[in-house]
Every structure is written in structure tokens, then in C-alpha cells.
Design an enzyme around this catalytic site. Structure first.
Site, PDB file in Angstrom:
ATOM      1  N   ARG A  47      13.083  -6.625  -3.378  1.00  0.00           N
ATOM      2  CA  ARG A  47      11.745  -6.651  -2.777  1.00  0.00           C
ATOM      3  C   ARG A  47      11.119  -5.257  -2.810  1.00  0.00           C
ATOM      4  O   ARG A  47       9.923  -5.109  -3.072  1.00  0.00           O
ATOM      5  CB  ARG A  47      11.807  -7.173  -1.343  1.00  0.00           C
ATOM      6  N   TYR A 104       8.346   0.589   2.281  1.00  0.00           N
ATOM      7  CA  TYR A 104       9.610   0.788   3.005  1.00  0.00           C
ATOM      8  C   TYR A 104      10.433  -0.491   3.003  1.00  0.00           C
ATOM      9  O   TYR A 104       9.939  -1.577   2.659  1.00  0.00           O
ATOM     10  CB  TYR A 104       9.345   1.271   4.437  1.00  0.00           C
ATOM     11  N   ARG A 155      -5.577  15.086  -2.005  1.00  0.00           N
ATOM     12  CA  ARG A 155      -6.027  13.779  -1.509  1.00  0.00           C
ATOM     13  C   ARG A 155      -7.056  13.129  -2.438  1.00  0.00           C
ATOM     14  O   ARG A 155      -8.091  13.729  -2.726  1.00  0.00           O
ATOM     15  CB  ARG A 155      -6.620  13.955  -0.101  1.00  0.00           C
ATOM     16  N   LYS A 208       5.090  -4.454   1.429  1.00  0.00           N
ATOM     17  CA  LYS A 208       5.738  -3.869   2.620  1.00  0.00           C
ATOM     18  C   LYS A 208       5.344  -2.398   2.712  1.00  0.00           C
ATOM     19  O   LYS A 208       6.144  -1.486   2.457  1.00  0.00           O
ATOM     20  CB  LYS A 208       7.257  -4.072   2.559  1.00  0.00           C
ATOM     21  N   GLU A 217       2.543 -14.793  10.656  1.00  0.00           N
ATOM     22  CA  GLU A 217       3.896 -14.312  10.947  1.00  0.00           C
ATOM     23  C   GLU A 217       3.862 -13.506  12.232  1.00  0.00           C
ATOM     24  O   GLU A 217       2.825 -13.422  12.896  1.00  0.00           O
ATOM     25  CB  GLU A 217       4.439 -13.485   9.778  1.00  0.00           C
ATOM     26  N   LEU A 257       4.513 -11.207   4.665  1.00  0.00           N
ATOM     27  CA  LEU A 257       5.597 -10.557   3.942  1.00  0.00           C
ATOM     28  C   LEU A 257       6.646 -11.637   3.654  1.00  0.00           C
ATOM     29  O   LEU A 257       7.000 -12.399   4.562  1.00  0.00           O
ATOM     30  CB  LEU A 257       6.225  -9.458   4.810  1.00  0.00           C
ATOM     31  N   HIS A 304      -8.565   8.858  -3.524  1.00  0.00           N
ATOM     32  CA  HIS A 304      -8.467   7.430  -3.234  1.00  0.00           C
ATOM     33  C   HIS A 304      -7.817   6.680  -4.384  1.00  0.00           C
ATOM     34  O   HIS A 304      -7.380   5.554  -4.215  1.00  0.00           O
ATOM     35  CB  HIS A 304      -9.839   6.841  -2.914  1.00  0.00           C
TER      36      HIS A 304
HETATM   37  N1  PDD Z   1      10.198  -6.019   9.533  1.00  0.00           N
HETATM   38  N2  PDD Z   1       7.136  -9.925   8.571  1.00  0.00           N
HETATM   39  C1  PDD Z   1       6.848  -8.640   8.841  1.00  0.00           C
HETATM   40  C2  PDD Z   1       5.445  -8.236   9.034  1.00  0.00           C
HETATM   41  C3  PDD Z   1       7.904  -7.706   8.923  1.00  0.00           C
HETATM   42  O1  PDD Z   1       7.632  -6.417   9.174  1.00  0.00           O
HETATM   43  C4  PDD Z   1       9.249  -8.145   8.764  1.00  0.00           C
HETATM   44  C5  PDD Z   1      10.404  -7.204   8.823  1.00  0.00           C
HETATM   45  C6  PDD Z   1       9.476  -9.509   8.507  1.00  0.00           C
HETATM   46  C7  PDD Z   1      10.854 -10.051   8.302  1.00  0.00           C
HETATM   47  O2  PDD Z   1      11.329  -9.671   7.044  1.00  0.00           O
HETATM   48  P1  PDD Z   1      12.889  -9.484   6.747  1.00  0.00           P
HETATM   49  O3  PDD Z   1      13.538 -10.767   7.067  1.00  0.00           O
HETATM   50  O4  PDD Z   1      12.949  -9.142   5.317  1.00  0.00           O
HETATM   51  O5  PDD Z   1      13.379  -8.379   7.648  1.00  0.00           O
HETATM   52  C8  PDD Z   1       8.393 -10.366   8.400  1.00  0.00           C
HETATM   53  C9  PDD Z   1      11.150  -4.944   9.424  1.00  0.00           C
HETATM   54  C10 PDD Z   1      12.517  -5.295   9.841  1.00  0.00           C
HETATM   55  C11 PDD Z   1      10.590  -3.715  10.112  1.00  0.00           C
HETATM   56  O6  PDD Z   1       9.415  -3.450   9.920  1.00  0.00           O
HETATM   57  O7  PDD Z   1      11.335  -2.984  10.780  1.00  0.00           O
END
Ligand code: PDD
Length: 287
Positions: free
Chosen positions: A58, A39, A106, A151, A183, A207, A108
């Protein structure tokens, strides 16, 4: 109190615009059954896309990493259409994009010849006033997998961490792996020490945030030295400022950090965070 959230009126699902409660996917959709999807969340300021190319890039990189054959850039017109259809053409908003591997019995392993499921919608976000926020955050163990660079829609570990923070009245978590900050549950972390900015290197443990990368560029423009090096919890005593970045978070300073029940950090300064917020504001609000 937990923030109130709303469904969008309309979503785009596999080529059709549908009322949110009429849009349905198969129970065998792999994002539903296995979390096998990627996503993105991409921002719009006054209806204008900000860093859309980087977000789509990305998305493409993550799709490639898990061998989902889909052209992320083909969604560009639909992302913009989502904003105008939702009446957000001159407002602050974001678009959620989800690409699932698709519907298959389904397994794996990756099934062959599956058609991706594409979900996309726009929603309003309050992007104004980020400079007035000051967050109290909770240290949580980073219990996620070893590919946080992807992501993935499989966000259970992030959700469990954030629930712990929000239910205790905190704004966000700072996740630690073997004592090192990685993070936030949905943000990137920056630390200021001796006038230098530290952030976790962009490896499999985090991420690679689009806002993170933009802030690193801003630091270069402002002659602020950046070190992509993980910070240990024991270093907190030497830290003057901490801020979090993200698409909807933008740049928000950390006021206090709590670990279990104990306050382990209180912000000492805010100069570098403020300088970055100011240029970030100017760039995002550029007419
Ligand atoms: N989240 N780290 C994680 C684990 C994240 O889920 C996000 C963003 C970031 C920041 O990334 P960016 O600057 O590209 O938004 C860092 C999004 C916004 C979400 O899950 O809604």
C-alpha cells in the site's frame, strides 16, 4: 482523559539511527511544509510482522499515486531492525514509516530531482484485550479531501474530527459524506444487517484498510456474505452490529453512536463481530 503517549528512544532518519530529539529535518521538507508525504503503520505481534507485505505494498501504491520515486520494499530490513533495536523483539508493537517527497524550495508542483526524506520508528502498542473493548462513537461530517485512498501525512481533517470525539469522551468518529458512512478518523467501518456484512467500497472516499481487507477474507472463510456498499445514516435502525477495524484497533465493536447530542444507535447483537474477533485473534497470535 486523553491517553498518554511517549516518544520512541530512537528513530531512523535518512539512513541513520538517532535519538528522537536529535533527529531533525529541514523547514523546507515538503511533508513539514505541505503535507507532501505518505505514511504507514504496520503491526508486530510478539515481535512477529503481520501483513507487512500488504502494508509495504500500500505504501508503494500511494507513493506511485503521487509520483514519489521510492522503493517501499527496500525498507523491509529497516522495519524489522527498528523492532529489534527498540527491544520489542518478542512484544506487541508497530512501526511508523513516513516517506516525504523531500527538501526543495516551496512550490505547488512536484519539484524535480528531490531526495526523499525517510523517517521510521518502532513503538510498543497494547494489542492484547481488544476483544474486551466496546466503543462509544460520534458521527462527524467527513470534511476530508476527495483522495482519501492516499495515505497522506496531511491528516488535519482527521485530527479535527478525532479531537471533537475524544474531547467529548468518545472513542472514535464515524465520518459521513452526503449522509453515507465512509470510515472512522483512523479506522474502517463494518455494519451487520440481516446477517450480512456491509462496508464502504474501496474507492477514493476511504483508505483501503489492510485490516479491512483481511477481515473481508476472514468473512469469506467463515461463509459470511460481504457487500462493499456504503450505508446511509437512515439505515441505522436496521443495523444489528457495527465494528471498526484498523492496525492498532484490530476489531472493536461499536456500543453506541451519538449524532450531535442524540443517541442514534445502540448495539443489538454481537455474534458476527465475536466470530471475526476470535479468528482474527487466532491468526495474529499464531505461533
Ligand atoms: N490509521 N482509515 C483511516 C482514515 C486510517 O487512518 C486507518 C489507519 C484505517 C485502517 O487502516 P489499516 O487497517 O490499514 O490500519 C482506515 C493508522 C493506523 C494511523 O493513522 O495511525
Amino acid at each position: 482523559m486523553k491517553p498518554q503517549k511517549y516518544f520512541p528512544d530512537e528513530v531512523y532518519l535518512n539512513g541513520k539511527w538517532l535519538k528522537h530529539d536529535e533527529a531533525c529535518v529541514s523547514v523546507f521538507d515538503r511533508a513539514f511544509m505541505l503535507g507532501d508525504g505518505i505514511y504507514e503503520v504496520t503491526p508486530f505481534y510478539y515481535g512477529k510482522a503481520f501483513l507487512l507485505e500488504a502494508h509495504l505494498n500500500r505504501l508503494q501504491t500511494c507513493l506511485n499515486k503521487i509520483q514519489i520515486d521510492f522503493d517501499a520494499f527496500s525498507l523491509k530490513p529497516t522495519v524489522k531492525e527498528a523492532i529489534s533495536r527498540a527491544g520489542l523483539g518478542n512484544k506487541d508493537a508497530a512501526v511508523y514509516i513516513q516517506v516525504s517527497r523531500g527538501v526543495a524550495p516551496r512550490t505547488h508542483y512536484y519539484p524535480e530531482k528531490v531526495k526523499t526524506t525517510i523517517l521510521l520508528y518502532a513503538f510498543p502498542v497494547t494489542l492484547e484485550g481488544f476483544e474486551n473493548k466496546n466503543w462509544d462513537v460520534l458521527v462527524s461530517e467527513d470534511k476530508r479531501w476527495h483522495r482519501c485512498d492516499i495515505k497522506s501525512t496531511a491528516l488535519l481533517a482527521n485530527v479535527m474530527a478525532n479531537e471533537e470525539a475524544v474531547s467529548r469522551g468518545f472513542n472514535e468518529n464515524l465520518l459521513i459524506r452526503k449522509g453515507y458512512f465512509t470510515e472512522g478518523s483512523h479506522t474502517s467501518i463494518f455494519f451487520v444487517k440481516y446477517g450480512m456484512v456491509f462496508t464502504h467500497p474501496a474507492n477514493n472516499d476511504i483508505l483501503e484498510g489492510i485490516t479491512r481487507n483481511f477481515v473481508i477474507e476472514l468473512c469469506a472463510e467463515l461463509d459470511i456474505e460481504v457487500k462493499e456498499k456504503a450505508v446511509h445514516v437512515d439505515e441505522l435502525v436496521e443495523i444489528d452490529e457495527i465494528f471498526l477495524t484498523g492496525t492498532t484497533t484490530q476489531i472493536v465493536p461499536v456500543n453506541t453512536i451519538t449524532r450531535v447530542e442524540k443517541r442514534v444507535y445502540t448495539a443489538k447483537k454481537d455474534q458476527i463481530t465475536r466470530r471475526l474477533q476470535k479468528v482474527f485473534f487466532e491468526r495474529t497470535r499464531a505461533k
